[in-house]
Structure formats: C-alpha cells, structure tokens
Design an enzyme around this catalytic site. Structure first.
Site, mmCIF file in Angstrom:
data_model
loop_
_atom_site.group_PDB
_atom_site.id
_atom_site.type_symbol
_atom_site.label_atom_id
_atom_site.label_comp_id
_atom_site.label_asym_id
_atom_site.label_seq_id
_atom_site.Cartn_x
_atom_site.Cartn_y
_atom_site.Cartn_z
ATOM 1 N N HIS A 102 -9.598 -0.260 9.764
ATOM 2 C CA HIS A 102 -8.264 -0.096 10.348
ATOM 3 C C HIS A 102 -8.350 -0.491 11.815
ATOM 4 O O HIS A 102 -9.171 0.048 12.560
ATOM 5 C CB HIS A 102 -7.786 1.346 10.192
ATOM 6 C CG HIS A 102 -7.499 1.719 8.771
ATOM 7 N ND1 HIS A 102 -6.951 2.937 8.409
ATOM 8 C CD2 HIS A 102 -7.661 1.026 7.613
ATOM 9 C CE1 HIS A 102 -6.804 2.971 7.094
ATOM 10 N NE2 HIS A 102 -7.245 1.832 6.600
ATOM 11 N N ASN B 41 -7.699 7.603 2.544
ATOM 12 C CA ASN B 41 -7.345 7.023 3.836
ATOM 13 C C ASN B 41 -8.198 7.605 4.956
ATOM 14 O O ASN B 41 -8.326 8.829 5.085
ATOM 15 C CB ASN B 41 -5.866 7.300 4.144
ATOM 16 C CG ASN B 41 -5.445 6.730 5.486
ATOM 17 O OD1 ASN B 41 -5.361 5.523 5.656
ATOM 18 N ND2 ASN B 41 -5.193 7.616 6.453
ATOM 19 N N GLU B 42 -8.809 6.711 5.745
ATOM 20 C CA GLU B 42 -9.582 7.127 6.922
ATOM 21 C C GLU B 42 -10.367 8.406 6.630
ATOM 22 O O GLU B 42 -10.208 9.423 7.318
ATOM 23 C CB GLU B 42 -8.639 7.305 8.119
ATOM 24 C CG GLU B 42 -7.881 6.026 8.446
ATOM 25 C CD GLU B 42 -6.879 6.155 9.581
ATOM 26 O OE1 GLU B 42 -6.767 7.251 10.159
ATOM 27 O OE2 GLU B 42 -6.193 5.150 9.891
ATOM 28 N N TRP C 24 0.516 -1.551 9.036
ATOM 29 C CA TRP C 24 1.102 -0.207 9.082
ATOM 30 C C TRP C 24 2.306 -0.254 10.015
ATOM 31 O O TRP C 24 2.177 -0.665 11.152
ATOM 32 C CB TRP C 24 0.081 0.797 9.604
ATOM 33 C CG TRP C 24 0.627 2.189 9.612
ATOM 34 C CD1 TRP C 24 1.383 2.785 10.582
ATOM 35 C CD2 TRP C 24 0.509 3.155 8.562
ATOM 36 N NE1 TRP C 24 1.737 4.057 10.224
ATOM 37 C CE2 TRP C 24 1.214 4.316 8.980
ATOM 38 C CE3 TRP C 24 -0.106 3.168 7.315
ATOM 39 C CZ2 TRP C 24 1.301 5.465 8.193
ATOM 40 C CZ3 TRP C 24 -0.023 4.303 6.543
ATOM 41 C CH2 TRP C 24 0.670 5.433 6.983
ATOM 42 N N TYR D 15 -6.765 -0.658 15.383
ATOM 43 C CA TYR D 15 -5.786 -0.200 16.367
ATOM 44 C C TYR D 15 -6.379 -0.434 17.758
ATOM 45 O O TYR D 15 -6.877 -1.517 18.036
ATOM 46 C CB TYR D 15 -5.419 1.263 16.109
ATOM 47 C CG TYR D 15 -4.612 1.449 14.838
ATOM 48 C CD1 TYR D 15 -3.240 1.162 14.816
ATOM 49 C CD2 TYR D 15 -5.207 1.906 13.663
ATOM 50 C CE1 TYR D 15 -2.491 1.321 13.652
ATOM 51 C CE2 TYR D 15 -4.464 2.072 12.502
ATOM 52 C CZ TYR D 15 -3.106 1.777 12.503
ATOM 53 O OH TYR D 15 -2.368 1.925 11.357
ATOM 54 N N GLU E 168 -5.275 -1.410 7.645
ATOM 55 C CA GLU E 168 -4.166 -1.038 8.528
ATOM 56 C C GLU E 168 -4.373 -1.753 9.860
ATOM 57 O O GLU E 168 -5.504 -1.961 10.300
ATOM 58 C CB GLU E 168 -4.111 0.470 8.813
ATOM 59 C CG GLU E 168 -3.612 1.337 7.694
ATOM 60 C CD GLU E 168 -3.485 2.807 8.126
ATOM 61 O OE1 GLU E 168 -3.467 3.074 9.352
ATOM 62 O OE2 GLU E 168 -3.413 3.668 7.247
ATOM 63 N N ARG F 237 0.871 -1.180 0.000
ATOM 64 C CA ARG F 237 0.000 0.000 0.000
ATOM 65 C C ARG F 237 0.908 1.230 0.000
ATOM 66 O O ARG F 237 1.833 1.331 0.803
ATOM 67 C CB ARG F 237 -0.902 -0.022 1.237
ATOM 68 C CG ARG F 237 -1.945 1.087 1.314
ATOM 69 C CD ARG F 237 -2.913 0.769 2.451
ATOM 70 N NE ARG F 237 -3.935 1.771 2.640
ATOM 71 C CZ ARG F 237 -3.984 2.619 3.668
ATOM 72 N NH1 ARG F 237 -3.025 2.578 4.606
ATOM 73 N NH2 ARG F 237 -4.968 3.492 3.785
#
Length: 455
Positions: free
Chosen positions: A238, A169-170, A290, A240, A267, A90
């Site tokens: 994503h 992205n996001e 990531w 996290y 991610e 990516r």
C-alpha cells in the site's frame, strides 16, 4: 447458503488430495513443490510474476475500492466503477472483530454484481488493519480472518475465475514486524488445507506500507510463496506517504522485480506521485486505488457522496489520467463478449438512437447527465457476421465535444468524432451486442446517429 452434498464431497476430495500431497512433500524435501503451471486451472493463477486468468491470459488489475461494509446501501458503486472502465473492484468486508461480519448471502450478491458488471472481485477482510499495534487494540488476527473466510466458503466455492481473496487488509502494524511472516504463512496454509483454490493476496506489514522493507527485501515473501502448495499467492504493498517521492516507488518495484514474484499496489492515495501509475503500466503491475467514496472528511474520495457526476481531482487522475483506468484497463478475458451468461446489463438511461443496419451497428447511450457534462457509453451490435475490429463515426449537431474517453482510440475533427477499437475490445460475436467504450461529453447531451464499419 446451505452446503450441498456435492459441495461437501468436492471439498473433502480436495482436502484429502492436498493433505496427501503435503505429507509427501514435507517428508521428501521439507517444503511444498507444486509448480505455477499446476495452480488452479479453472481460475486465476500465478505464472512467474504474472497473474493469469482462467483462459490463460495475463490479467493486470486496474480498479478502485468499494467500502461496502460501511455503506451497504450504496449498491450502485460497482456498476459505476465498471462504467468508468475499471476491470477490478476491491470490496471491503468485515469479519466481526471490528465490523460485520458480512453475511455469506451478502457476499454472494456482491460476487453476482461484480460478474454482471464484468469486473474481477477482490474481497478483503478489513478488521485485520494494524494488528499487533497498541493503536489498533481490536484488530483481528490473520487467524481470525481465516476463520471468517472458512465461514463463508460456500459463497466462494466455484468462483475462482472471478474472485480473488485478499486475506486481510494491512494485517500487521509496526510492532514486532517479524511476526508478520509466520502469521501470513499459517494463514495461506490454513486456507489451502480448507480447500480454497483462489488466488490469495498477502498484504505487507507496517500497515501495508512495508517501510521496514520486510516484504521487499530478504526472503520472507519467497518463503510465503513457497509455503503455498498451489504457488498462487500475490503480494500487495500500500503506497501512501512512505512513497511520496518517485524514487521510492521505483526502488520498491525494482526490488520486487528482481525477486520474480507477483506484486500489486493494493492501495494508494492522492498524496502519491503519478510515478505509481506510470511505472506500473511500464512493468505490467496491477493497482487498486483507495477509494471510491465515503472516507472521513472526503480525504482520498474519488467521487463525492458516491456520485460519479461529482468527481474529485483524485478520481480524475484514477479514471481519466494518462495512465489511469480509462487509458490502460483491459477486461479479464473470462467475461468474453457477454457481460454475464444470464444477465444483460441495461443502464437506466435515455433511450439510444438506432443506427442503420450494416455489417455492424452502434448507438450512444446517455448514462448520466449532470447539466455541465454527461457520460455516454457506446454499444455495438454485430448484425450479420462477427466483428473483429471496428471504426465508429458520428457528428454532433451542436457544440458538444468529447472531453475524455476510455477504451477507444478517439479523434475529433470539427464536430465529427472517429473512434476505433484498442485490440482487446475489437470482437463482437454474430448477433451479440457489446458495450465497447465510454466517454465524458460537454453539454448539451445528445445521442446522434453512429456509423459502424467492421474491419
């Protein structure tokens, strides 16, 4: 890159056809009605919940992220990740609101680099990060991201088999989350109207983490998918801190599996459970970690200072973990046996030792030696006939051992190493040479004679 007359004509014809279809579909049913089988046959496309390549084979992403726009001079990164077994990279681009814009000529070079290294390019506009939140006042809208994609469309034309477009992205923060769906729908439809036939990736709201379950629950994702006339959109979450507990990962995967829509983890970082990789492997879900290097303070760096010889624990997990890239990644079948029709990748390395001729021959290439360890790639040549299955053996002359490996079944008995193919890398066409797997060895580095036996 100048627009050729032929390129203009192709795009014009596609737009006319798409416009005609859209008008008819809307008049008949109020929605778009193409089936997955009608998606772009010359590139990646969605079938059910699977991403399928141009050859019709299911492709599961296993890769990392190259922060290109912030480190344009780190042009070895894609090659380094490929050498470690990544099948996807990516790439961070800028659309001009916060970073860049990344010129079309640079994007062309990135795509060429990905193709030469046999990795699928997922290109993403990073400027949209956190849009609508006061903490991201300069973030680009999805509409501005689409403006950028259209501005570099010539660089992407014809690359549908090798390039996937991550729209932004996001692309939505935590404020007014309901705005994410109409904005994403409009972005998908604008790209299709402009003639883009690539697989598109739609990132979740809430800075990609979807903690409000806006993308996970309800019908928002289905409506966005249905609004794509090519039915060729993949959804990305994503993971996290919101997914710090294993059950939160399982619950998200369960919910999306019930929808029957394609999902990837676009991610995730070192503060997450290995449940992500384990469950993704069990379910056939793609992931992109990531990130390779360059993060502020080193947090989430897989290697230090873009140097694969300085791998952090996070990098070890991503590339060498039980369900990491080395153990699970398979190249997209569109790359075939040759890294690139016009490019032969020759690592800057120690000259390989030539093995005896036979039904196949093989060599160990020392790619990198950092004193306390080293990376070797193993290269097979089909001498007289095509190879479909191989077994390799060699014996170290000293105390060297293989500490980790990827893309091979490998055993060690004393100083003797035996390696076998893992299916997808079993074939080598007559007269061709192919890098088939890699490993990390203990010091000292050496390239002993390798015996190759074809099945």
């Amino acid at each position: 890159m100048a627009t050729t007359t032929l390129a203009r004509q192709r795009r014009s014809l596609r737009r006319i056809a798409l416009a005609a279809f859209t008008a008819a579909a809307l008049a008949a049913a109020g929605l778009f009605a193409l089936t997955p089988a009608q998606a772009q046959p010359n590139g990646f496309h969605v079938v059910g919940s699977d991403l399928v390549d141009a050859n019709g084979n299911v492709f599961i992403m296993r890769g990392s992220t190259h922060p290109y726009e912030w480190y344009r001079d780190r042009d070895q990164s894609i090659s380094d990740m490929s050498d470690l077994g990544a099948n996807t990279v990516r790439v961070v681009l800028g659309s001009g609101q916060q970073w860049g814009p990344t010129p079309a000529a640079n994007v062309e070079a990135i795509i060429a680099d990905c193709k030469a290294n046999r990795v699928v390019c997922v290109l993403e506009v990073h400027d949209t990060t956190g849009y609508a939140d006061t903490s991201a006042p300069n973030a680009a809208s999805l509409d501005q991201a689409v403006d950028y994609w259209i501005s570099i469309q010539d660089a992407l034309e014809g690359e549908e088999a090798y390039v996937i477009v991550n729209i932004g992205n996001e692309p939505w923060g935590n404020a007014n989350v309901a705005g994410w769906e109409p904005a994403m729908t409009a972005a998908v439809q604008r790209l299709r109207s402009a003639g883009f036939e690539h697989t598109l990736i739609a990132d979740a709201p809430n800075w990609g983490q979807d903690w409000t379950n806006t993308m996970r629950d309800g019908q928002a994702a289905q409506r966005i998918f249905d609004a794509d006339p090519l039915k060729n959109t993949v959804f990305s979450v994503h993971m996290y801190s919101v997914y710090a507990q294993p059950q939160t990962v399982i619950d998200y995967f369960d919910a999306f599996e019930a929808k029957g829509l394609p999902l990837i983890v676009g991610e995730f970082g070192e503060d997450t459970p290995t449940t992500i990789e384990a469950e993704a492997q069990a379910r056939g879900i793609g992931w992109i970690a990531w990130s390779w290097s360059g993060n502020s303070g080193g947090s989430h760096d897989q290697v230090i200072n873009f140097d694969p010889a300085q791998m952090r624990p996070w990098g070890e997990r991503v590339f060498h973990g039980a369900n990491g890239i080395g153990a699970t990644a398979e190249r997209a079948s569109v790359f075939g046996d040759d890294p690139d029709p016009t490019t032969t990748e020759v690592p800057t390395s120690t000259e390989p030792t030539t093995a005896p001729a036979g039904d196949c021959s093989a060599v160990i290439v020392i790619v990198n030696d950092w004193g306390s360890g080293w990376q070797g790639n193993v290269r097979i040549t089909a001498d007289a006939a095509a190879v479909d299955g191989w077994t390799l053996r060699w014996t170290w002359s000293g105390a060297t051992t293989v500490t980790s490996s990827w893309n091979a079944g490998l055993t060690q008995s004393g100083s003797t190493v035996t390696a076998t193919d893992v299916g997808w890398n079993a074939t080598v066409a007559t007269g061709q040479t192919r890098d088939v797997f890699g490993f990390i060895g203990s010091s000292p580095a050496e390239a002993p004679e390798v015996t190759c036996s074809a099945a």
